[in-house]
Write an enzyme that holds these catalytic residues in place. Structure first.
Site, PDB file in Angstrom:
ATOM      1  N   CYS A   2       0.850  -1.186   0.000  1.00  0.00           N
ATOM      2  CA  CYS A   2       0.000   0.000   0.000  1.00  0.00           C
ATOM      3  C   CYS A   2       0.890   1.241   0.000  1.00  0.00           C
ATOM      4  O   CYS A   2       2.074   1.187   0.268  1.00  0.00           O
ATOM      5  CB  CYS A   2      -0.881   0.010   1.239  1.00  0.00           C
ATOM      6  N   ARG A  27       1.339   1.901  -6.000  1.00  0.00           N
ATOM      7  CA  ARG A  27       1.530   0.846  -4.981  1.00  0.00           C
ATOM      8  C   ARG A  27       0.200   0.182  -4.608  1.00  0.00           C
ATOM      9  O   ARG A  27       0.177  -0.842  -3.925  1.00  0.00           O
ATOM     10  CB  ARG A  27       2.170   1.428  -3.722  1.00  0.00           C
ATOM     11  N   TRP A  75      -3.707  -1.605  -1.352  1.00  0.00           N
ATOM     12  CA  TRP A  75      -3.644  -2.855  -2.123  1.00  0.00           C
ATOM     13  C   TRP A  75      -4.193  -3.915  -1.186  1.00  0.00           C
ATOM     14  O   TRP A  75      -3.531  -4.305  -0.227  1.00  0.00           O
ATOM     15  CB  TRP A  75      -2.207  -3.170  -2.537  1.00  0.00           C
ATOM     16  N   ASN A 101       0.352  -0.691   6.136  1.00  0.00           N
ATOM     17  CA  ASN A 101       0.808  -1.431   4.954  1.00  0.00           C
ATOM     18  C   ASN A 101       1.373  -2.738   5.472  1.00  0.00           C
ATOM     19  O   ASN A 101       2.252  -2.735   6.331  1.00  0.00           O
ATOM     20  CB  ASN A 101       1.901  -0.648   4.210  1.00  0.00           C
ATOM     21  N   GLY A 102       0.849  -3.877   5.001  1.00  0.00           N
ATOM     22  CA  GLY A 102       1.404  -5.168   5.416  1.00  0.00           C
ATOM     23  C   GLY A 102       0.312  -6.135   5.813  1.00  0.00           C
ATOM     24  O   GLY A 102      -0.851  -5.993   5.427  1.00  0.00           O
ATOM     25  N   GLU A 489       9.067 -19.909 -19.936  1.00  0.00           N
ATOM     26  CA  GLU A 489       8.885 -18.579 -19.340  1.00  0.00           C
ATOM     27  C   GLU A 489       9.964 -17.621 -19.842  1.00  0.00           C
ATOM     28  O   GLU A 489       9.692 -16.470 -20.156  1.00  0.00           O
ATOM     29  CB  GLU A 489       8.904 -18.679 -17.814  1.00  0.00           C
ATOM     30  N   LYS A 493       9.133 -14.152 -21.910  1.00  0.00           N
ATOM     31  CA  LYS A 493       9.669 -12.837 -21.514  1.00  0.00           C
ATOM     32  C   LYS A 493      10.371 -12.180 -22.682  1.00  0.00           C
ATOM     33  O   LYS A 493      10.176 -11.000 -22.968  1.00  0.00           O
ATOM     34  CB  LYS A 493      10.637 -13.015 -20.344  1.00  0.00           C
ATOM     35  N   GLU A 496       7.849 -11.081 -25.486  1.00  0.00           N
ATOM     36  CA  GLU A 496       6.928  -9.967 -25.194  1.00  0.00           C
ATOM     37  C   GLU A 496       7.684  -8.674 -24.932  1.00  0.00           C
ATOM     38  O   GLU A 496       7.130  -7.598 -25.097  1.00  0.00           O
ATOM     39  CB  GLU A 496       5.998 -10.302 -24.042  1.00  0.00           C
ATOM     40  N   HIS A 512      14.548 -34.297 -31.771  1.00  0.00           N
ATOM     41  CA  HIS A 512      13.410 -34.824 -32.558  1.00  0.00           C
ATOM     42  C   HIS A 512      12.887 -33.790 -33.543  1.00  0.00           C
ATOM     43  O   HIS A 512      11.700 -33.726 -33.825  1.00  0.00           O
ATOM     44  CB  HIS A 512      12.303 -35.262 -31.594  1.00  0.00           C
ATOM     45  N   LYS A 615      -1.935  -5.374 -19.338  1.00  0.00           N
ATOM     46  CA  LYS A 615      -1.566  -6.054 -18.098  1.00  0.00           C
ATOM     47  C   LYS A 615      -2.583  -7.143 -17.754  1.00  0.00           C
ATOM     48  O   LYS A 615      -2.244  -8.166 -17.216  1.00  0.00           O
ATOM     49  CB  LYS A 615      -1.482  -5.054 -16.938  1.00  0.00           C
TER      50      LYS A 615
HETATM   51  C1  AGP Z   1       3.208 -12.466 -18.695  1.00  0.00           C
HETATM   52  O1  AGP Z   1       4.426 -11.736 -18.692  1.00  0.00           O
HETATM   53  C2  AGP Z   1       2.138 -11.792 -19.519  1.00  0.00           C
HETATM   54  N1  AGP Z   1       1.936 -10.460 -19.087  1.00  0.00           N
HETATM   55  C3  AGP Z   1       0.876 -12.627 -19.653  1.00  0.00           C
HETATM   56  O2  AGP Z   1       1.249 -13.845 -20.234  1.00  0.00           O
HETATM   57  C4  AGP Z   1       0.096 -12.949 -18.343  1.00  0.00           C
HETATM   58  O3  AGP Z   1       0.834 -13.833 -17.561  1.00  0.00           O
HETATM   59  C5  AGP Z   1      -1.224 -13.620 -18.741  1.00  0.00           C
HETATM   60  O4  AGP Z   1      -1.969 -12.711 -19.524  1.00  0.00           O
HETATM   61  C6  AGP Z   1      -2.059 -14.047 -17.534  1.00  0.00           C
HETATM   62  O5  AGP Z   1      -2.416 -12.924 -16.774  1.00  0.00           O
HETATM   63  P1  AGP Z   1      -3.028 -13.173 -15.313  1.00  0.00           P
HETATM   64  O6  AGP Z   1      -1.969 -13.846 -14.515  1.00  0.00           O
HETATM   65  O7  AGP Z   1      -3.353 -11.797 -14.801  1.00  0.00           O
HETATM   66  O8  AGP Z   1      -4.243 -14.035 -15.454  1.00  0.00           O
END
Ligand code: AGP
Length: 620
Positions: A2, A27, A75, A101-102, A489, A493, A496, A512, A615
């Site tokens: 927060c 935050r 938050w 906060n916490g 993963e 990264k 994207e 393969h 996001k």
């Molecule tokens: C991950 O870096 C991406 N921003 C994206 O794959 C994300 O993980 C995915 O859209 C799922 O989002 P969520 O965890 O909010 O459900």
């Protein structure tokens, strides 16, 4: 996480506090509130939602000329984001207001004690316990004492477990703000005839750059003329004075160039906060907040783990851990595919949905499909009160705090931490692991934040490597066992963030077909399992590294300290500390995050808001 602001001095407190909250809104933005001392009156206003809602309410206030006050952006960790649960919270007689906060881990015990003593709560929060305890403690401290409010704070802090930054004001004390901290940040700003308190310096940097970082278990009294610091028992203490040389924009990112870098650096704390209160000193896992009965846990005969993107990759790690520890079959599904393949599930199928935002529509639709099939749904989520936990039968919250950067980092590590907790909890409830076996894994989990922090100190070679790869046209990622989801993963990264082609493979799968991709100079990043664990995994992946190198690949090897077998085959060698084989993603993912961020920055990309992305993807 927060946002917290306190002020006392010669300016109108409402202006200083609201300016500070605007700088801290990143935050947390579930709700906002202020407590202002105005001519001996305590004026409290708070609203759910964005800070703009509070701004609108305050614009209707005439006056508010007072020069002392506190403010909070929330938050949510306990209690949905509502007006009632918004901070500040008031002490019994309304003359005292506190913000927090916490997470107060022992709040349930404290709440029961207060209710038994006749206190009526109006919110669901852990913070309201503190408000009532402070009111009681304040009345118990002699009115003759000049440090009455600080002494009340000290007495209450001695009773709290968990992580907390607290600020309190009292209508009896017009020019005073008292703060306290344990396991959560609090910094003071020294002004001229005015002083400040905040979660981080961005809240007051436009007024002063002279800061004092408080240490663990300290209480601070702030008046316009003085700052006094003690420990929780009243002994004099000191903070760490420093000059802030960031500008206000950089300060919101904690001095980092990007929120993503700040969030990578927050991972030790995020994992520690997600573990907090869930591992006992005797090596047991306690997930009371999951609200699943031992019988429910024993009746489970299949598990689905569902998510998108990074959350899906965390789900793949869940498969290895949960199957290994519980012997329950686990299927991992892309949320967008799950319901269209008409999966077989029923009342004994535990469906775990993973989501940072809790608003991903693909995952929501998968959740609803599982519920229609009467399968119990457990949400692993980072956003209190969001749609996914609201529609689930049980929830295990991660405590990563707000993740501002679109590319997920600390949320991923806390999701992986959460699936480990669920796997151990299932094994414990079903008795398929001995207590000492669980205790050993719990002991290893406790050390994870320290191991992640160690990795963060070893990242210079990765930053240099990122610069050298800015013009690469592709990067391949290899891993075995839990290293395979890590490879996926790492590739995600890089795609994207750097808009570069990248692909993750199970290392054993390369021969393969995909090995045809290898040509002179192809960059291949390989995370190597510990040689101390199942050395067969280690030996085979060393062979895979030789296979690609023999075909001209430039190998980037991530291996634990002391693993010398990989040295002859690594063009670049990144060291990480040893952790147990199944827990390795908590350390091996970090270099991949730093690499992707570094390449994106070298390419001049918008690291925090990459093109084409959002996001939270709230459409199917
Ligand atoms: C991950 O870096 C991406 N921003 C994206 O794959 C994300 O993980 C995915 O859209 C799922 O989002 P969520 O965890 O909010 O459900």
């Amino acid at each position: 996480m927060c946002g917290i602001v306190g002020y006392t001095g010669h300016r109108r407190a409402v202006n200083v506090v609201m300016d500070g909250l605007r700088r801290l809104e990143y935050r947390g933005y579930d709700s906002a509130g202020v407590a202002l001392l105005d001519a001996g009156e305590l004026v409290v206003e708070k609203r759910a939602g964005k800070l703009a809602n509070l701004t609108e309410v305050l614009s209707g206030h005439s006056g508010l000329a007072g020069s002392t006050g506190i403010g909070h952006t929330r938050w949510a960790t306990h209690g949905a984001p509502t007006d009632r649960n918004a901070h500040p919270h008031l002490g019994a007689d309304g003359t005292l207001a506190v913000i927090h906060n916490g997470i107060i881990e022992n709040f349930a015990v404290l709440r029961r004690e207060l209710e038994t003593g006749g206190v009526t709560f109006i919110s669901e929060t852990d913070t309201e316990c503190v408000a009532h305890l402070l009111g009681q403690a304040y009345r118990a401290v002699s009115a003759e004492r000049s440090d009455r409010l600080a002494e009340a704070m000290r007495r209450v802090c001695q009773r709290l477990d968990g992580a907390f930054t607290l600020l309190v004001v009292h209508s009896d004390q017009p020019d005073l703000v008292v703060g306290a901290r344990r396991n959560s940040p609090l910094v003071a700003g020294r002004g001229d005839g005015e002083n400040f308190l905040a979660s981080d310096v961005s809240a007051f940097i436009e007024y002063t750059r002279e800061a004092v970082e408080l240490g663990q278990d300290q209480v601070i009294e702030v008046t316009p003329q003085a700052i006094v610091i003690t420990d929780f028992f009243g002994a004099p203490a000191v903070g760490t004075d420093y000059h802030v040389d960031w500008d206000s924009a950089a300060a919101e990112k904690g001095g980092y160039d990007f929120f993503m870098l700040k969030e990578i650096a927050e991972q030790p704390q995020a994992v520690a906060d997600t573990l907090r209160g869930r591992l006992t000193d005797t090596g047991e896992v306690v997930l009371d907040d999951m609200h699943m009965s031992p019988r429910q846990l024993r009746d489970i005969d299949k598990v689905f783990v569902i998510g998108c993107g990074t959350a899906y990759n965390a789900g793949l790690i869940a498969k290895y851990a949960i199957e290994h520890w519980t012997r329950i079959p686990v299927e991992v599904e892309l949320a967008s595919e799950f319901r269209y393949r008409d999966p077989v599930l029923g009342p004994n199928t535990l469906t775990i949905v993973i989501s940072q935002s809790g608003e991903t529509m693909d995952t929501i639709m998968a959740l609803r499909h599982a519920s229609e099939q009467k399968a119990p749904v457990l949400a692993i989520c980072n956003t209190i009160g969001s749609t996914i936990p609201r529609e689930s039968d049980a929830v295990l919250y991660t405590h990563a705090g707000p993740e501002v950067a679109v590319a997920s980092t600390k949320a991923f590590l806390t999701q992986v931490t959460a699936v480990y907790l669920v796997g151990l909890y299932l094994a414990q409830a079903r008795g398929v692991l001995f207590d000492d076996e669980i205790g050993d894994i719990v002991a290893a989990l406790r050390k994870a934040p320290e191991a992640i922090a160690k990795v963060l100190t070893l990242m210079d070679p990765v930053r240099r490597l990122a610069e050298s790869l800015r013009d690469a046209d592709q990067v391949l990622f290899l891993g075995r066992h839990v290293g395979y989801p890590v490879a996926l993963e790492g590739a995600l990264k890089l795609k994207e963030l750097a808009y570069m082609h990248a692909e993750g493979f199970a290392a054993g799968e390369l021969k393969h077909g995909p090995i045809s991709l290898i040509e002179e100079g192809t960059v291949v990043v390989v995370t190597v399992p510990s040689p101390r664990g199942r050395s067969v995994l280690h030996d085979k992946i060393v062979s895979n590294i030789q296979e690609v190198r023999a075909r001209g690949a430039r190998t980037v090897v991530i291996a634990e300290e002391g693993d010398d077998a990989v040295v002859p085959y690594a063009d670049e060698l990144i060291r990480v500390p040893h952790v147990a084989t199944l827990l390795a993603p908590l350390v091996t993912t970090v270099p991949l995050q730093v690499l992707a961020c570094g390449i994106a920055a070298a390419r001049g990309n918008d690291v925090d808001q990459p093109r084409n992305l959002a996001k939270s993807v709230t459409v199917e």
